[in-house]
Design an enzyme around this catalytic site. Structure first.
Site, PDB file in Angstrom:
ATOM      1  N   ASP A  92       0.853  -1.167   0.000  1.00  0.00           N
ATOM      2  CA  ASP A  92       0.000   0.000   0.000  1.00  0.00           C
ATOM      3  C   ASP A  92       0.904   1.236   0.000  1.00  0.00           C
ATOM      4  O   ASP A  92       2.041   1.189   0.462  1.00  0.00           O
ATOM      5  CB  ASP A  92      -0.887  -0.027   1.256  1.00  0.00           C
ATOM      6  CG  ASP A  92      -1.971   1.028   1.226  1.00  0.00           C
ATOM      7  OD1 ASP A  92      -1.990   1.835   0.288  1.00  0.00           O
ATOM      8  OD2 ASP A  92      -2.807   1.036   2.150  1.00  0.00           O
ATOM      9  N   ASP A 271      -7.892  -7.381   0.154  1.00  0.00           N
ATOM     10  CA  ASP A 271      -7.095  -7.456   1.380  1.00  0.00           C
ATOM     11  C   ASP A 271      -7.912  -6.872   2.508  1.00  0.00           C
ATOM     12  O   ASP A 271      -8.808  -6.045   2.279  1.00  0.00           O
ATOM     13  CB  ASP A 271      -5.780  -6.672   1.239  1.00  0.00           C
ATOM     14  CG  ASP A 271      -5.998  -5.172   1.455  1.00  0.00           C
ATOM     15  OD1 ASP A 271      -5.653  -4.668   2.540  1.00  0.00           O
ATOM     16  OD2 ASP A 271      -6.525  -4.500   0.538  1.00  0.00           O
TER      17      ASP A 271
END
Length: 376
Positions: A92, A271
């Site tokens: 991320d 996720d």
């Protein structure tokens, strides 16, 4: 990175495929365990590989940048060598973490200035800098730097934030395309669709992201408090625009029901911290529904945690024993529960692939959504 679709469900947008990276293949739809600081909490890498059967895990730019820091990661040869995970990794960009630091950060066109949650020191993330950081971390898939807006969010702010995220994306692409990875394998950059829950903004953002023709695309800014139906409407709208032949990643989602419904809308990658976070509090997802292992009713239940799931943790340990570990505040409780929940999530997406291939995904999905959300 390459992506190929192997089967398409006839009653929904669900599809199976294979995303291939230099660290191996990823079979989609896929759930990616979250390893924020270079580790999936309470689970060994060997267990991730053999029991959970994870094909890709996540790291987080914000946390890894702060510690162990880029010097350590660079000297180690990147995150793969540092933590011993030989399969694909996605990072991320840190945008969500910056969003969550609303009291200690300032967002400007140049980037974001924030204070570390560890020691209060001041740092700055820019689109270019975040690309450099993720190059150093060495993930196979890296995310563009964006701003994640809260829910609810005023239209004017959502529009301004989306437009700035688009400008930041152009800067990310410029830096990414002008640089190369450090460790001898290819990396790929995913842009992120934003726009809160406003259909016109989401449409505009999806069109902008699609025009960049990257190897994959992500949908961000959801699962931040909006009703599930709003989330599903947004996913459906966005996926009508994002390229069919590119993987679609829904960030930070979610419950088993969320995942199954989003697969039906054409999402390929997921996720969420939910399986491990809930596990540490004694909340287990099973093939029959949701269990709170701290409840007294399990104290003399000597049946396996989930006989229908398979996997070592789920079939070897009993509900009564795991409840005892939680009541005694033993570390092993979090380990067993985390291993079980992740095993369940990866089992769920594997089953989804089986039923997409078989052509009965919607029927199976509807039955499973009702079953999996029951409170046992």
């Amino acid at each position: 990175m390459t992506f190929s679709i192997s089967a398409q469900d006839q009653q929904s947008k669900a599809r199976t495929g294979t995303l291939t990276t230099d660290h191996g293949p990823i079979h989609t739809p896929i759930f990616m365990p979250v390893g924020t600081a270079g580790t999936v909490k309470a689970v060994h890498q060997r267990e991730l590989e053999t029991d959970v059967q994870a094909e890709i895990i996540l790291g987080n730019t914000y946390h890894l940048y702060l510690r162990p820091g880029l010097d350590v990661l660079s000297q180690a040869g990147g995150l793969h060598k540092f933590n011993g995970w030989s399969h694909p990794i996605l990072t991320d960009s840190g945008g969500y973490q910056v969003y969550s630091l609303s009291n200690t950060r300032k967002i400007k066109e140049e980037g974001v200035t924030f204070k570390s949650h560890i020691d209060g020191s001041t740092h700055r993330f820019t689109p270019e800098g975040v690309m450099d950081i993720q190059r150093t971390i060495g993930a196979d898939i890296i995310m563009a730097f964006d701003e994640c807006t809260p829910y609810p969010c005023e239209y004017g702010y959502a529009r301004q934030s989306m437009e700035m995220t688009h400008r930041w994306l152009d800067r990310c692409i410029g830096r990414f395309d002008a640089t190369e990875g450090y460790y001898g394998y290819q990396q790929t950059l995913f842009p992120i669709v934003q726009g809160s829950t406003y259909p016109d903004l989401r449409r505009q953002s999806a069109e902008f992201i699609a025009s960049k023709e990257r190897e994959g695309n992500a949908i961000g800014g959801l699962a931040v408090g909006e009703p599930a139906e709003e989330m599903y409407k947004t996913i459906e709208l966005v996926n009508e625009i994002l390229p069919v032949d590119k993987p679609r990643y829904l960030m930070g989602v979610g419950t088993p029901a969320n995942i199954l419904e989003a697969i039906a809308l054409g999402v390929d990658m997921f996720d969420c911290v939910m399986p491990t976070r809930n596990a540490r509090h004694g909340i287990l997802f099973t093939t029959e529904g949701i269990m709170n292992l701290k409840n007294e009713k399990w104290s003399r239940d000597f049946s396996p945690i989930d006989a229908g799931l398979g996997g070592y943790a789920s079939t070897f340990y009993t509900k009564a024993y795991l409840r005892h570990l939680f009541k005694a505040e033993e570390i092993l409780a979090a380990q067993i529960a985390s291993l079980h929940n992740l095993t369940f999530y990866l089992w769920l997406v594997r089953q989804a692939r089986v039923h997409i291939d078989a052509g009965d995904y919607v029927t199976w999905k509807n039955e499973m959504v009702e079953r999996l959300m029951r409170r046992l």
